[in-house]
Each structure stands twice: as C-alpha cells, then as structure tokens.
Design a protein around this motif. Structure first.
Motif, short mmCIF file in Angstrom:
data_model
loop_
_atom_site.label_atom_id
_atom_site.label_comp_id
_atom_site.label_asym_id
_atom_site.label_seq_id
_atom_site.Cartn_x
_atom_site.Cartn_y
_atom_site.Cartn_z
N GLU A 260 -30.10 -9.88 21.42
CA GLU A 260 -29.24 -10.08 20.26
C GLU A 260 -28.14 -9.02 20.26
O GLU A 260 -28.39 -7.85 20.53
N LEU A 261 -26.92 -9.46 19.95
CA LEU A 261 -25.77 -8.55 19.94
C LEU A 261 -24.92 -8.86 18.72
O LEU A 261 -24.56 -10.02 18.47
N SER A 262 -24.60 -7.84 17.95
CA SER A 262 -23.85 -8.02 16.70
C SER A 262 -22.68 -7.05 16.63
O SER A 262 -22.76 -5.91 17.12
N PHE A 263 -21.59 -7.46 16.00
CA PHE A 263 -20.44 -6.59 15.78
C PHE A 263 -19.63 -7.14 14.62
O PHE A 263 -19.83 -8.27 14.16
N ARG A 264 -18.69 -6.34 14.15
CA ARG A 264 -17.90 -6.70 12.98
C ARG A 264 -16.42 -6.51 13.29
O ARG A 264 -16.01 -5.46 13.81
N LEU A 265 -15.61 -7.50 12.98
CA LEU A 265 -14.17 -7.43 13.15
C LEU A 265 -13.48 -7.72 11.82
O LEU A 265 -14.05 -8.39 10.96
N TYR A 266 -12.25 -7.26 11.70
CA TYR A 266 -11.50 -7.43 10.47
C TYR A 266 -10.19 -8.18 10.72
O TYR A 266 -9.62 -8.14 11.82
N GLY A 267 -9.74 -8.83 9.68
CA GLY A 267 -8.41 -9.43 9.68
C GLY A 267 -8.16 -10.40 10.81
O GLY A 267 -8.98 -11.27 11.12
N GLU A 268 -6.99 -10.21 11.48
CA GLU A 268 -6.56 -11.13 12.54
C GLU A 268 -7.51 -11.12 13.72
O GLU A 268 -7.71 -12.16 14.37
N GLU A 269 -8.09 -9.96 14.03
CA GLU A 269 -9.02 -9.92 15.17
C GLU A 269 -10.24 -10.79 14.89
O GLU A 269 -10.71 -11.52 15.77
N GLY A 270 -10.76 -10.73 13.66
CA GLY A 270 -11.90 -11.55 13.30
C GLY A 270 -11.57 -13.03 13.30
O GLY A 270 -12.36 -13.87 13.81
N MET A 271 -10.40 -13.38 12.78
CA MET A 271 -9.98 -14.78 12.76
C MET A 271 -9.78 -15.31 14.17
O MET A 271 -10.15 -16.45 14.50
N GLN A 272 -9.19 -14.47 15.07
CA GLN A 272 -8.98 -14.90 16.45
C GLN A 272 -10.30 -15.14 17.17
O GLN A 272 -10.45 -16.09 17.94
N MET A 273 -11.29 -14.26 16.91
CA MET A 273 -12.61 -14.43 17.52
C MET A 273 -13.25 -15.74 17.03
O MET A 273 -13.87 -16.47 17.82
N LYS A 274 -13.09 -16.08 15.78
CA LYS A 274 -13.64 -17.33 15.25
C LYS A 274 -12.96 -18.53 15.91
O LYS A 274 -13.63 -19.51 16.29
N THR A 304 -19.45 -16.67 3.18
CA THR A 304 -19.86 -17.87 3.90
C THR A 304 -20.72 -17.49 5.09
O THR A 304 -20.35 -16.62 5.89
N HIS A 305 -21.86 -18.14 5.21
CA HIS A 305 -22.76 -17.92 6.33
C HIS A 305 -22.76 -19.20 7.18
O HIS A 305 -23.24 -20.24 6.75
N LEU A 323 -20.99 -14.37 9.49
CA LEU A 323 -21.03 -14.07 8.07
C LEU A 323 -19.64 -13.57 7.67
O LEU A 323 -19.19 -12.53 8.14
N GLU A 324 -18.96 -14.33 6.82
CA GLU A 324 -17.59 -14.00 6.43
C GLU A 324 -17.55 -13.46 5.01
O GLU A 324 -17.91 -14.16 4.06
N GLY A 325 -17.18 -12.20 4.91
CA GLY A 325 -16.98 -11.57 3.60
C GLY A 325 -15.68 -10.80 3.68
O GLY A 325 -14.62 -11.37 3.95
N GLN A 326 -15.74 -9.50 3.45
CA GLN A 326 -14.56 -8.67 3.68
C GLN A 326 -14.25 -8.58 5.16
O GLN A 326 -13.11 -8.33 5.56
N ALA A 327 -15.27 -8.78 5.99
CA ALA A 327 -15.11 -8.74 7.44
C ALA A 327 -15.74 -9.99 8.05
O ALA A 327 -16.41 -10.77 7.37
N PHE A 328 -15.52 -10.16 9.36
CA PHE A 328 -16.16 -11.22 10.12
C PHE A 328 -17.31 -10.57 10.89
O PHE A 328 -17.07 -9.77 11.79
N MET A 329 -18.54 -10.90 10.53
CA MET A 329 -19.72 -10.30 11.17
C MET A 329 -20.35 -11.34 12.10
O MET A 329 -20.88 -12.36 11.64
N PHE A 330 -20.26 -11.06 13.44
CA PHE A 330 -20.76 -11.99 14.46
C PHE A 330 -22.10 -11.50 15.00
O PHE A 330 -22.24 -10.31 15.32
N THR A 331 -23.04 -12.40 15.14
CA THR A 331 -24.33 -12.10 15.78
C THR A 331 -24.62 -13.19 16.80
O THR A 331 -24.68 -14.37 16.47
N PHE A 332 -24.79 -12.77 18.07
CA PHE A 332 -25.05 -13.73 19.16
C PHE A 332 -26.49 -13.55 19.67
O PHE A 332 -26.97 -12.43 19.83
N TYR A 333 -27.15 -14.68 19.94
CA TYR A 333 -28.47 -14.69 20.57
C TYR A 333 -28.66 -16.03 21.26
O TYR A 333 -27.80 -16.95 21.13
N ARG A 334 -29.72 -16.19 21.95
CA ARG A 334 -29.97 -17.41 22.71
C ARG A 334 -31.22 -18.12 22.12
O ARG A 334 -32.16 -17.45 21.69
N SER A 335 -31.17 -19.44 22.15
CA SER A 335 -32.33 -20.24 21.68
C SER A 335 -32.57 -21.41 22.66
O SER A 335 -31.65 -21.81 23.39
#
Length: 337
Positions: A260-274, A304-305, A323-335
């Motif tokens: 599992e890998l998680s990180f947080r981006l803000y603003g345009e960087e977060g929107m671009q990652m989405k 929004t989750h 998870l979208e709040g003040q920041a874009f919080m991404f969590t990646f894992y495999r299933s």
C-alpha cells in the motif's frame, strides 16, 4: 702650514694605496691567495665553490658561501679569518675598517675554527644575513686586513619573483579548490536531480498501477533505488520524504513487499493526478460523501471518497482510493478482484 701639507700628502698617499690595493670580489670559482712571503711560497688560498641566496623577504635574505680553504708552505691559524663588516675609511689601510672592536662580531659565523697544517685543505660553509638596507660590502679578513669582498647585494628580484610565484600558487590553489567545489556541487545537483526524477517517476500512474503490490517492489529495493531513508513510522506505515510530497508505505511479509502506498497532493497537482488516473484506464466503482479530517484532526469537513479500479495485464486489479477534501489524498493497493 707645513703641518697641513704633511697631512695632505698622507691622505694622497692613502688614496693611492686604496686604488692600488683593491680587494677582489667573491664569485663562484673565484680563488684568492693571502701571501705570507714575497716569493709566494707561503700562503693560504680561499676558493669560492658556490654562492647562493635564499629566504628573501622585504627585510633581507640569507647568503650562503661554500668555500675551500688551503694552507701552502706553512700552517695557518684561521681564528682571525672571519667575516668582518667595514663601514668607514681607514687612513692606515686606505680601505674600509670595521666598526667597534672584534668582540662585537663574535656572533658572526667563523670561517674556520682551528689551524690548517701546510698542505691541508678544508671545505667550509659560510652563512650570513644580508639586510635590505645594507649599502656597504663585508669582507673576509685576516688579522683585521680585508682579503676578499663578499657579495653583499640584496636580491630584491629573487624576493619579488618568489612572492609573485607564491601569490600565483595561492591563486591557483584557490581556483582549484573553487573548481573542485563546483564539481562536487554539480555532481550533487545531478545526483539530486536524478533522485528527484526517480522519485517523481514512481509517483506516476503507470508505475503506481503496476508496481504497488508486485513481488519486486520491496522496502530494500525502493530505498536503495531511490536513495531514501525512512523519516518516521506511524500505525504500521513507514514514512518517506519525496521531493514532491510526503509518502507513506505499508510493507507485508518477510520480503517486506510494499502492498500500500499513500500520498497527498494539492491544487493543480492533485487535479492532474486524478485526470491521469482516468486517462490510464481507472474506472469509478464507488463514490460517497465522507468525513475528512485535516491538519491532525483540527479541521473536520465532509469530502468525497471515491474508489477507482484498473484491470492489470498480469491479472488482478490496481485499486486507488481517492479522498478529496482540502487536498487530494491517493492510496494505491492491489486486489484480486
């Protein structure tokens, strides 16, 4: 009047003696003889094998004379054969005479302490300091009579050349140090750029989709390849400082595979990652409103989750929870499904 004429005559005679008895000057290879008899069968010889100057400063320098002494026809006591400074005109000799009595110059290097028997020779070293303001020569004398004039010139050019060479060497050393500092700085900057590039590359959708949960994506491989070390631990997660943002990873099993890998981006960087997430092929499978805690739970708000999935070529799915709040919080894992 007659007395004055006698004195004048004496001075004229002294002048003639001086001009006729010019003391020879020392030079490399120069040989000077001091005779004890008229036919020249008894004498001692002073030969200058080498003359050099060292340690020049603005105040003076050191003179070095390598001299060969030789006694011929009789033994010679050299106790009186020492360099004696001469600073005035002596009517008695028609030459320069020494200042004060002989005891004032005991500190000067004695040319030879002892006696040479007839036929013997000895090589000695004479060293003395030449002052920059010195304007009169010094002599090697015997029984207070000058035998040979020592070269007394202060080598200003040698000093200036040495100082110039020293300054050039110091400047060269500074330039070399500066060049080395720049080289190291450039290498460090290149290494930092390369490390940043590898870290930034890892935080792209194609790598996150295919590497998180893969057997080769281990803690040891990640830290070695990215040249990073943990900066903290929290709730079973290992925290790292990437150039772009902070990243947390969860490792599982003996091999410590990153599952599992998680990180947080803000603003345009977060929107671009989405947007990159959607363009790569992730599809939305779940979306809901959720309470989002920001800034260590100091800010609570609804956000929004969303859950996105992407089918992998080697089987299974890559899952991204956003998870979208003040920041874009991404969590990646495999299933598996």
């Amino acid at each position: 009047m007659k007395k004055s004429i006698i004195i004048l005559a004496t001075l004229l005679a002294t002048t003639l003696v001086f001009s006729e008895n010019v003391v020879p000057k020392a030079s490399i290879g120069k040989s000077v003889k001091h005779q004890f008899n008229k036919n020249g069968s008894k004498y001692f010889e002073i030969k200058f094998l080498d003359i050099s100057y060292t340690d020049s400063t603005k105040n003076g320098c050191n003179a070095h004379y390598k001299i060969q002494l030789k006694a011929v026809g009789q033994k010679v006591n050299f106790e009186d054969a020492a360099p004696v400074p001469f600073v005035g005109v002596c009517p008695r000799y028609g030459l320069h005479h020494h200042k004060g009595d002989d005891k004032n110059f005991d500190a000067m290097t004695t040319l030879y302490k002892g006696t040479l028997t007839a036929g013997d020779s000895s090589i000695v070293q004479l060293n003395y300091y030449i002052r920059a303001e010195q304007t009169v020569p010094e002599y090697i004398s015997y029984n207070k009579k000058p035998i040979v004039e020592l070269a007394y010139q202060y080598d200003v050019q040698e000093y200036e050349t040495k100082m110039q060479a020293t300054l050039l060497a110091q400047q060269k050393a500074r330039e070399e140090r500066e060049a080395e500092r720049k080289r190291i700085q450039e290498e460090q900057e290149k290494a930092a750029i390369a490390e940043r590039s590898r870290c930034d590359t890892l935080l792209t959708i194609s790598y996150l989709a295919n590497w998180v949960g893969a057997s080769f994506f281990t803690k040891d491989n990640i830290e070695r390849d990215l040249n990073i070390d943990p900066v903290g631990y929290s709730g079973g997660l290992v925290l790292y400082n990437f150039p772009k943002c902070g990243v947390s990873m969860e490792f599982s099993g003996l091999e410590e595979v990153c599952t599992e890998l998680s990180f947080r981006l803000y603003g345009e960087e977060g929107m671009q990652m989405k947007n990159d997430l959607l363009e790569y092929g992730y599809t939305l499978v779940e979306k809901k409103k959720d309470l989002v805690a920001e800034n260590n739970f100091r800010d609570m708000q609804y956000g929004t989750h969303s859950v996105y999935k992407c089918k992998l070529k080697n089987g299974g799915y890559s899952v991204c929870e956003l998870l979208e709040g003040q920041a874009f919080m991404f969590t990646f894992y495999r299933s598996a499904r």
